[in-house]
Write a protein that holds these residues in place. Structure first.
Motif, short mmCIF file in Angstrom:
data_model
loop_
_atom_site.label_atom_id
_atom_site.label_comp_id
_atom_site.label_asym_id
_atom_site.label_seq_id
_atom_site.Cartn_x
_atom_site.Cartn_y
_atom_site.Cartn_z
N THR A 29 0.83 -1.20 0.00
CA THR A 29 0.00 0.00 0.00
C THR A 29 0.87 1.26 0.00
O THR A 29 0.61 2.22 -0.74
CB THR A 29 -0.93 0.01 1.23
OG1 THR A 29 -1.79 -1.12 1.18
CG2 THR A 29 -1.76 1.29 1.28
N ILE A 30 1.91 1.26 0.83
CA ILE A 30 2.81 2.41 0.89
C ILE A 30 3.55 2.59 -0.43
O ILE A 30 3.63 3.71 -0.97
CB ILE A 30 3.81 2.24 2.05
CG1 ILE A 30 3.09 2.35 3.40
CG2 ILE A 30 4.93 3.30 1.97
CD1 ILE A 30 3.95 1.96 4.59
N LEU A 31 4.08 1.50 -0.98
CA LEU A 31 4.86 1.60 -2.21
C LEU A 31 4.02 2.05 -3.40
O LEU A 31 4.54 2.68 -4.33
CB LEU A 31 5.54 0.25 -2.51
CG LEU A 31 6.67 -0.13 -1.56
CD1 LEU A 31 7.13 -1.57 -1.83
CD2 LEU A 31 7.84 0.82 -1.70
N ARG A 32 2.74 1.74 -3.38
CA ARG A 32 1.86 2.19 -4.47
C ARG A 32 1.68 3.70 -4.49
O ARG A 32 1.39 4.28 -5.53
CB ARG A 32 0.49 1.50 -4.37
CG ARG A 32 0.45 0.10 -4.97
CD ARG A 32 -0.98 -0.38 -5.18
NE ARG A 32 -1.67 -0.59 -3.92
CZ ARG A 32 -1.72 -1.76 -3.28
NH1 ARG A 32 -1.12 -2.81 -3.79
NH2 ARG A 32 -2.37 -1.88 -2.15
N ARG A 33 1.86 4.35 -3.32
CA ARG A 33 1.61 5.78 -3.27
C ARG A 33 2.88 6.63 -3.18
O ARG A 33 2.79 7.85 -3.09
CB ARG A 33 0.66 6.13 -2.13
CG ARG A 33 1.15 5.80 -0.73
CD ARG A 33 0.03 6.09 0.28
NE ARG A 33 0.36 5.68 1.63
CZ ARG A 33 0.96 6.45 2.54
NH1 ARG A 33 1.28 7.69 2.21
NH2 ARG A 33 1.20 6.00 3.75
N VAL A 34 4.06 6.00 -3.20
CA VAL A 34 5.29 6.78 -3.20
C VAL A 34 6.01 6.65 -4.53
O VAL A 34 5.82 5.66 -5.26
CB VAL A 34 6.23 6.38 -2.04
CG1 VAL A 34 5.54 6.54 -0.70
CG2 VAL A 34 6.76 4.96 -2.22
N ARG A 35 6.83 7.66 -4.83
CA ARG A 35 7.58 7.66 -6.09
C ARG A 35 9.09 7.70 -5.86
O ARG A 35 9.86 7.71 -6.83
CB ARG A 35 7.15 8.86 -6.94
CG ARG A 35 5.69 8.81 -7.37
CD ARG A 35 5.27 10.11 -8.03
NE ARG A 35 6.17 10.47 -9.13
CZ ARG A 35 6.39 11.73 -9.53
NH1 ARG A 35 5.82 12.73 -8.90
NH2 ARG A 35 7.21 11.97 -10.52
N GLY A 36 9.51 7.75 -4.61
CA GLY A 36 10.93 7.79 -4.31
C GLY A 36 11.16 7.45 -2.85
O GLY A 36 10.23 7.46 -2.04
N ILE A 37 12.43 7.14 -2.53
CA ILE A 37 12.78 6.72 -1.18
C ILE A 37 13.98 7.51 -0.68
O ILE A 37 14.95 7.71 -1.42
CB ILE A 37 13.09 5.21 -1.13
CG1 ILE A 37 11.88 4.40 -1.61
CG2 ILE A 37 13.48 4.78 0.29
CD1 ILE A 37 12.11 2.90 -1.66
N ALA A 38 13.92 7.96 0.57
CA ALA A 38 15.07 8.56 1.25
C ALA A 38 15.56 7.57 2.29
O ALA A 38 14.77 7.09 3.11
CB ALA A 38 14.67 9.89 1.90
N PHE A 39 16.84 7.26 2.25
CA PHE A 39 17.43 6.31 3.20
C PHE A 39 18.38 7.03 4.15
O PHE A 39 19.24 7.80 3.71
CB PHE A 39 18.26 5.25 2.47
CG PHE A 39 17.47 4.28 1.65
CD1 PHE A 39 16.92 3.14 2.24
CD2 PHE A 39 17.31 4.47 0.29
CE1 PHE A 39 16.21 2.22 1.47
CE2 PHE A 39 16.61 3.56 -0.48
CZ PHE A 39 16.05 2.43 0.11
N ASP A 40 18.23 6.77 5.45
CA ASP A 40 19.34 7.02 6.35
C ASP A 40 20.39 5.96 6.02
O ASP A 40 20.09 4.96 5.35
CB ASP A 40 18.87 6.90 7.80
CG ASP A 40 19.98 7.15 8.78
OD1 ASP A 40 20.67 8.17 8.66
OD2 ASP A 40 20.18 6.30 9.67
N MET A 41 21.63 6.14 6.48
CA MET A 41 22.67 5.17 6.12
C MET A 41 23.17 4.34 7.30
O MET A 41 23.09 3.12 7.27
CB MET A 41 23.83 5.89 5.42
CG MET A 41 23.40 6.48 4.07
SD MET A 41 24.77 6.95 2.99
CE MET A 41 25.47 8.35 3.86
N ASP A 42 23.71 5.00 8.35
CA ASP A 42 24.20 4.26 9.52
C ASP A 42 23.06 3.47 10.16
O ASP A 42 22.05 4.05 10.56
CB ASP A 42 24.78 5.22 10.56
CG ASP A 42 26.05 5.90 10.09
OD1 ASP A 42 27.05 5.19 9.89
OD2 ASP A 42 26.04 7.13 9.92
N GLY A 43 23.21 2.16 10.23
CA GLY A 43 22.18 1.33 10.85
C GLY A 43 21.07 0.91 9.90
O GLY A 43 20.22 0.11 10.28
#
Length: 275
Positions: free
Chosen positions: A11-25
């Protein structure tokens, strides 16, 4: 992955067009990549799903982070890596005049972000502004110089207030530990630029050319990553490979849209796999 988590992720992936990732951890611990991180980034690139890295860690430049990720099999161009050092520099340039004197208590990457280009002038005891981040070579002398400048009236800016960050050895002191020391010595509190303030998450959306609500923020800390994502209006996913635990989630007022064990779960969801 349970059917409930799978359905929530879809459901979440259907409504998003991009992803922001933290890196450490999230992508790694120290120099050790975490499971499925490289495969996930490769899958996103193959499917044309944009991603940006947003890290409170100001100890490396975007170029150094890009090289580190490359050693772990992850291809991310420097312009897709937003650090709190870069965010702090941009914030300062909007508010201070050229020639403002600045003392940096932090690593070389933070010094380069602030001083390169000559907009700000390197200073110590006469500094108008003190900027601090994590410093793996912290000394009493550095704390003393910062304390005296702050007590003399200098503005104080912290790249972030993360008390710890994850390494191969476990959780180690972060910028917030230095903030705590300076607070004790000055009876002052800094202006904090990094997460949980939303600026870096909003910048990630700008880089991807999407609205904040079309972004998924993936992080390992409730008090920074998830709170910043919520403040920016992004969807949020907490991954349990870093700092925050499921017990903390259950006790916290800050709630992510979804909690996942690791990035393998997200990879399977992106691929549409049953697990």
């Amino acid at each position: 992955m349970t059917s409930v988590v799978r359905d929530q992720l879809r459901t979440i992936l259907r409504r998003v067009r991009g992803i922001a990732f933290d890196m450490d951890g999230v992508l790694y611990r120290g120099e050790r990549p975490l499971p499925a991180a490289a495969a996930l980034l490769a899958e996103l690139a193959e499917r044309g799903i944009g991603f940006v890295m947003v890290t409170n860690n100001a100890t490396k430049t975007p170029e150094e982070y890009a090289a580190k990720l490359s050693r772990m099999g992850m291809t991310v161009p420097p312009e897709r890596i937003v650090t709190s050092a870069i965010a702090t520099r941009d914030w300062m340039r909007q508010r201070y005049r050229p020639g403002t004197t600045v003392y940096v208590l932090g690593m070389t990457a933070l010094e380069r972000a602030v001083y390169d280009g000559g907009y700000f002038v390197r200073a110590e005891r006469d500094a108008q502004v003190v900027v601090n981040g994590a410093d793996f070579a912290l000394t009493y002398e550095k704390l003393k110089i910062a304390t005296l400048a702050i007590r003399a009236g200098a503005d104080w800016i912290a790249t972030n207030a993360d008390r710890t960050f994850p390494s191969e050895e476990g959780l180690i002191p972060g910028s917030g530990a230095i903030v705590a020391a300076l607070q004790a010595a000055t009876d002052r509190s800094p202006i904090v630029i990094g997460k949980p303030e939303p600026a870096m998450v909003l910048r990630a959306a700008d880089i991807l050319g999407i609205a904040p609500h079309e972004l998924l923020m993936v992080g390992d800390r409730l008090d920074t990553d998830i709170l910043a994502g919520r403040r920016a209006g992004a969807a949020t996913a907490l991954v349990l490979t870093g700092v925050s635990s499921l017990t903390e989630v259950q006790a916290s007022a800050v709630r992510p849209d979804i909690v996942i064990d690791d990035l393998q779960v997200l990879l399977e969801a992106v691929r549409g796999e049953e697990a």
